[in-house]
Design an enzyme around this catalytic site. Sequence first.
Site, PDB file in Angstrom:
ATOM      1  N   ARG A 272       0.817  -1.219   0.000  1.00 29.14           N
ATOM      2  CA  ARG A 272       0.000   0.000   0.000  1.00 29.14           C
ATOM      3  C   ARG A 272       0.856   1.276   0.000  1.00 29.14           C
ATOM      4  O   ARG A 272       0.571   2.210  -0.735  1.00 29.14           O
ATOM      5  CB  ARG A 272      -0.853  -0.038   1.281  1.00 29.14           C
ATOM      6  CG  ARG A 272      -2.005   0.915   1.312  1.00 29.14           C
ATOM      7  CD  ARG A 272      -2.684   0.836   2.691  1.00 29.14           C
ATOM      8  NE  ARG A 272      -2.972  -0.517   3.126  1.00 29.14           N
ATOM      9  CZ  ARG A 272      -4.078  -1.194   2.816  1.00 29.14           C
ATOM     10  NH1 ARG A 272      -5.006  -0.621   2.103  1.00 29.14           N
ATOM     11  NH2 ARG A 272      -4.257  -2.424   3.257  1.00 29.14           N
ATOM     12  N   TYR A 311     -14.583  -4.284   3.093  1.00 30.57           N
ATOM     13  CA  TYR A 311     -14.169  -3.814   4.428  1.00 30.57           C
ATOM     14  C   TYR A 311     -14.952  -2.594   4.912  1.00 30.57           C
ATOM     15  O   TYR A 311     -14.705  -2.123   6.019  1.00 30.57           O
ATOM     16  CB  TYR A 311     -12.709  -3.354   4.412  1.00 30.57           C
ATOM     17  CG  TYR A 311     -11.701  -4.275   3.795  1.00 30.57           C
ATOM     18  CD1 TYR A 311     -11.539  -5.582   4.257  1.00 30.57           C
ATOM     19  CD2 TYR A 311     -10.851  -3.826   2.784  1.00 30.57           C
ATOM     20  CE1 TYR A 311     -10.563  -6.402   3.707  1.00 30.57           C
ATOM     21  CE2 TYR A 311      -9.879  -4.640   2.240  1.00 30.57           C
ATOM     22  CZ  TYR A 311      -9.741  -5.930   2.696  1.00 30.57           C
ATOM     23  OH  TYR A 311      -8.773  -6.732   2.159  1.00 30.57           O
ATOM     24  N   CYS A 336     -25.218  -6.448  -9.048  1.00 32.08           N
ATOM     25  CA  CYS A 336     -26.496  -6.745  -8.416  1.00 32.08           C
ATOM     26  C   CYS A 336     -26.306  -7.205  -6.964  1.00 32.08           C
ATOM     27  O   CYS A 336     -26.578  -8.365  -6.622  1.00 32.08           O
ATOM     28  CB  CYS A 336     -27.238  -7.792  -9.232  1.00 32.08           C
ATOM     29  SG  CYS A 336     -27.508  -7.235 -10.916  1.00 32.08           S
TER      30      CYS A 336
HETATM   31  C1  LIG Z   1       2.764 -11.248   4.212  1.00 30.52           C
HETATM   32  C2  LIG Z   1       2.393  -9.898   3.760  1.00 30.52           C
HETATM   33  N1  LIG Z   1       3.372  -9.019   3.476  1.00 30.52           N
HETATM   34  C3  LIG Z   1       3.091  -7.778   3.032  1.00 30.52           C
HETATM   35  C4  LIG Z   1       1.794  -7.356   2.860  1.00 30.52           C
HETATM   36  C5  LIG Z   1       1.544  -5.972   2.356  1.00 30.52           C
HETATM   37  O1  LIG Z   1       0.844  -5.207   3.241  1.00 30.52           O
HETATM   38  P1  LIG Z   1       0.658  -3.641   3.014  1.00 30.52           P
HETATM   39  O2  LIG Z   1       0.078  -3.441   1.692  1.00 30.52           O
HETATM   40  O3  LIG Z   1      -0.217  -3.240   4.141  1.00 30.52           O
HETATM   41  O4  LIG Z   1       2.020  -3.013   3.142  1.00 30.52           O
HETATM   42  C6  LIG Z   1       0.739  -8.211   3.167  1.00 30.52           C
HETATM   43  C7  LIG Z   1      -0.664  -7.787   3.004  1.00 30.52           C
HETATM   44  O5  LIG Z   1      -1.604  -8.394   3.338  1.00 30.52           O
HETATM   45  C8  LIG Z   1       1.056  -9.525   3.613  1.00 30.52           C
HETATM   46  O6  LIG Z   1       0.085 -10.403   3.888  1.00 30.52           O
END
Ligand SMILES: Cc1ncc(COP(=O)(O)O)c(C=O)c1O
Length: 408
Positions: A272, A311, A336
């Site tokens: 993210r 979510y 739908c």
């Molecule tokens: C094992 C693992 N690493 C990294 C991430 C990346 O998380 P983020 O996008 O919150 O940095 C995730 C996301 O679910 C994850 O499960």
Amino acid sequence: MDFIGNVDVKSLATEFGTPLYVYDRQKIRNNYFKLFHAFSKYFNNFKIHFSVKSNSNVHILKEFKELGCGVDCSSPFELLLVLKAGFDPTDIIYTGNYESDEDFALISRYNIKINFDDITSYERFKKYRQPEFVSFRVNPGIGKGGFEGITTGGADAKFGVPYELLPQAYRKAKDDGARYFGVHIMTGSNILEPIYFAEVVEKLFRIVGRMFQELKIKPEYIDIGGGFGIPYTDDENELDIDKTAEVIFEVYQEYCNKFGFGEPQLKIEPGRYLIGNAGYLISKVTGIKKGYKKFVGIDAGMNTLIRPALYGAIHRIKVYGKREATNLVQICGQICENSDILLKNVPFPDIQVGDICIIEDVGAYGFSMASNYNSRPLPVELLVDNGKVKLIRRRQTFEDYIHLMEVD
Ligand SMILES: Cc1ncc(COP(=O)(O)O)c(C=O)c1O
């Protein structure tokens, strides 16, 4: 917000149609440099592994490769994708869960480091080869995420080895002949408070410190996962990434000294943070209804962006060429399901069918979670770079869609 990467949004919508994902290359690069500089101020030995699940377009993966970033995969296809993008196995880690024998048959062909989600996963992998390097994902018994669905630690989380069972897991791997070790923790996603990361790292050291000493294990790396959050609304503040790196380092250094670990590599697996705010979803208003409330229907919904339905996540939505918000509306997709409502009771400009909407912060967990639900095609993806436009995924056609069903 009428331009992305110096390209007019309306011209993109006209040329490529909607719905349309657009990524701003300069933003991706800036995010990477910001994160890299924050951690390099404190850590000599660290590596960023882009979380492929957040955005798995092979062109995006190539961008991260060019930046010198590693990758973290969570499925066999993700592994094949990063190999296709040209990543060297030394820059690839794998953190999955509940892998099948078939998954491991493929994964075990490549010499990559794996964070095993459980002792039983490690046992399944061993059917194919004994790994020299073993790392387990720890469930420390606590977790925190932006939503329950992205909380990945604690008693209700399906991830990681319960910390009480960890000595047994590493002892087993050692007895089997593993010679190098790592450890992984990730308790949640979209965290905006620096101190939480330090608390998790401290918790991890409290779990593994003495245990590794007793087992005479010096970890090669300590992987604290992703989870670095971004603001999705005007009310949220940015994560202070410099502070985050600083507080992690304080704990890291203290405990590495205390337990005589030397300087194991710190690994982080952001998704993210690196690409969330660099992605936009361009959509067209397709229908406006004065029902019991005012509904604005657009051609992007839970099939193109599932986070709101899944979510209750909020994404800001702007209208091309219009600023002043005059009335309260519900913005919904074409699926739908009544959960296909992106925003409820939001102030919105005076809108007409054909207007272009821009949904923000969709670079991560946007397209990668899109589906063909209601037999709607997968959208286009574009990478824009200071006025230049590159098509990185064409729109799915009916022929593409039916192809897999024509089984004879
Ligand atoms: C094992 C693992 N690493 C990294 C991430 C990346 O998380 P983020 O996008 O919150 O940095 C995730 C996301 O679910 C994850 O499960």
